[in-house]
Design a protein around this motif. Structure first.
Motif, PDB file in Angstrom:
ATOM      1  N   SER A  64       0.810  -1.219   0.000  1.00  0.00           N
ATOM      2  CA  SER A  64       0.000   0.000   0.000  1.00  0.00           C
ATOM      3  C   SER A  64       0.843   1.268   0.000  1.00  0.00           C
ATOM      4  CB  SER A  64      -0.937   0.011   1.215  1.00  0.00           C
ATOM      5  OG  SER A  64      -0.215   0.194   2.418  1.00  0.00           O
ATOM      6  N   THR A  65       2.103   1.153   0.351  1.00  0.00           N
ATOM      7  CA  THR A  65       2.978   2.334   0.333  1.00  0.00           C
ATOM      8  C   THR A  65       3.340   2.735  -1.091  1.00  0.00           C
ATOM      9  OG1 THR A  65       5.046   1.071   0.384  1.00  0.00           O
ATOM     10  CG2 THR A  65       4.011   1.582   2.507  1.00  0.00           C
ATOM     11  N   GLY A  66       3.263   1.784  -2.012  1.00  0.00           N
ATOM     12  CA  GLY A  66       3.627   2.057  -3.395  1.00  0.00           C
ATOM     13  C   GLY A  66       5.114   2.001  -3.651  1.00  0.00           C
ATOM     14  N   ASN A  67       5.885   1.678  -2.612  1.00  0.00           N
ATOM     15  CA  ASN A  67       7.341   1.655  -2.751  1.00  0.00           C
ATOM     16  C   ASN A  67       7.915   0.244  -2.889  1.00  0.00           C
ATOM     17  OD1 ASN A  67       7.608   4.449  -2.544  1.00  0.00           O
ATOM     18  ND2 ASN A  67       7.569   4.366  -0.313  1.00  0.00           N
ATOM     19  N   LEU A  68       7.053  -0.754  -2.803  1.00  0.00           N
ATOM     20  CA  LEU A  68       7.544  -2.126  -2.870  1.00  0.00           C
ATOM     21  C   LEU A  68       7.683  -2.544  -4.333  1.00  0.00           C
ATOM     22  CD1 LEU A  68       8.204  -4.226  -0.647  1.00  0.00           C
ATOM     23  CD2 LEU A  68       6.000  -5.282  -1.142  1.00  0.00           C
ATOM     24  N   LYS A  69       8.830  -3.069  -4.682  1.00  0.00           N
ATOM     25  CA  LYS A  69       9.068  -3.490  -6.062  1.00  0.00           C
ATOM     26  C   LYS A  69       8.109  -4.605  -6.460  1.00  0.00           C
ATOM     27  CE  LYS A  69      13.933  -2.154  -6.291  1.00  0.00           C
ATOM     28  NZ  LYS A  69      15.330  -2.615  -6.475  1.00  0.00           N
ATOM     29  N   GLN A  70       7.726  -4.601  -7.729  1.00  0.00           N
ATOM     30  CA  GLN A  70       6.680  -5.501  -8.212  1.00  0.00           C
ATOM     31  C   GLN A  70       6.983  -6.963  -7.919  1.00  0.00           C
ATOM     32  OE1 GLN A  70       3.769  -4.436  -9.434  1.00  0.00           O
ATOM     33  NE2 GLN A  70       3.084  -6.569  -9.435  1.00  0.00           N
TER      34      GLN A  70
END
Length: 208
Positions: A188-194
């Motif tokens: 949910s942070t949007g910072n985790l690599k796919q």
């Protein structure tokens, strides 16, 4: 003199432990966590084979009256629990440091973060709904992490475990349920690599 086959070189730049580099990157915490997940699944596959051998040996004994002596084989249950415990610890502390970088802002991490009592961190992770099964799992693996999965005795006599009851398959189910909740919070942070998103999906419906 360094060994050419294995060595570790420490970073002499003490500022690298501060936030903004390695410490608060969710990718780093999730990467280590998923290494523990994979290791746990390798162990789970082997320990289920061991359990099946016990069942087969028992059936053979009932059928023939002959005891099957397979020799000494170390159990893997505690080592399995240790891996999932380390995974959850990395995920929980990764989320915590991401939202509270002051915990790792300096030359040494905060004392609060050094605790292995994982259930005590749940009030700080307000976006995650921890059910009773989640909390019981965290309390269970805490004992494993601190000593029960590594040593024959604790550092303090009052911390000795009198008995332990578990079904490994149910522990695994509870683990992946909580792992998914923590993964979703990281995503949910949007910072985790796919490639680090929801690593458990390839395992969830797999029969070991």
């Amino acid at each position: 003199m360094q060994n050419e086959y294995f060595s570790i070189t420490k970073d002499t730049n003490q500022e690298n432990v501060s936030h903004g580099s390695l410490s608060t990157s969710l990718n780093n915490w999730k990467l280590i966590a998923d290494e523990f997940v994979r290791a746990s699944e390798v162990l789970y596959s082997e320990l289920t084979k061991d359990n099946q051998k016990v069942i087969n040996d028992h059936s053979e004994f009932k059928r023939t009256g002959n005891f099957v002596n397979r020799g000494y084989t170390p159990h893997l249950n505690h080592v399995y629990f240790l891996q999932i415990g380390y995974c959850l610890e990395n995920m929980i502390k990764g989320i915590l440091t991401y939202h509270n970088p002051q915990l790792v802002d300096g030359k040494e991490i905060a004392k609060r973060l050094k605790s292995h009592k994982l259930v005590t961190f749940t009030p700080d992770l307000r976006n995650i709904q921890f059910g009773e099964d989640d909390k019981q799992l965290l309390e269970f693996v805490t004992e494993i992490i601190i000593w029960f999965g590594k040593y024959p005795i604790p550092t303090k006599a009052q911390e000795a475990v009198r008995s332990a009851a578990y079904r490994v398959d149910k522990v695994r189910d509870a683990f992946f349920s909580l792992y998914d909740k923590l993964s979703q919070e990281m995503e949910s942070t949007g910072n985790l690599k796919q490639h680090l998103h929801c690593y458990s999906r390839q395992y969830k419906n797999r029969q070991a």
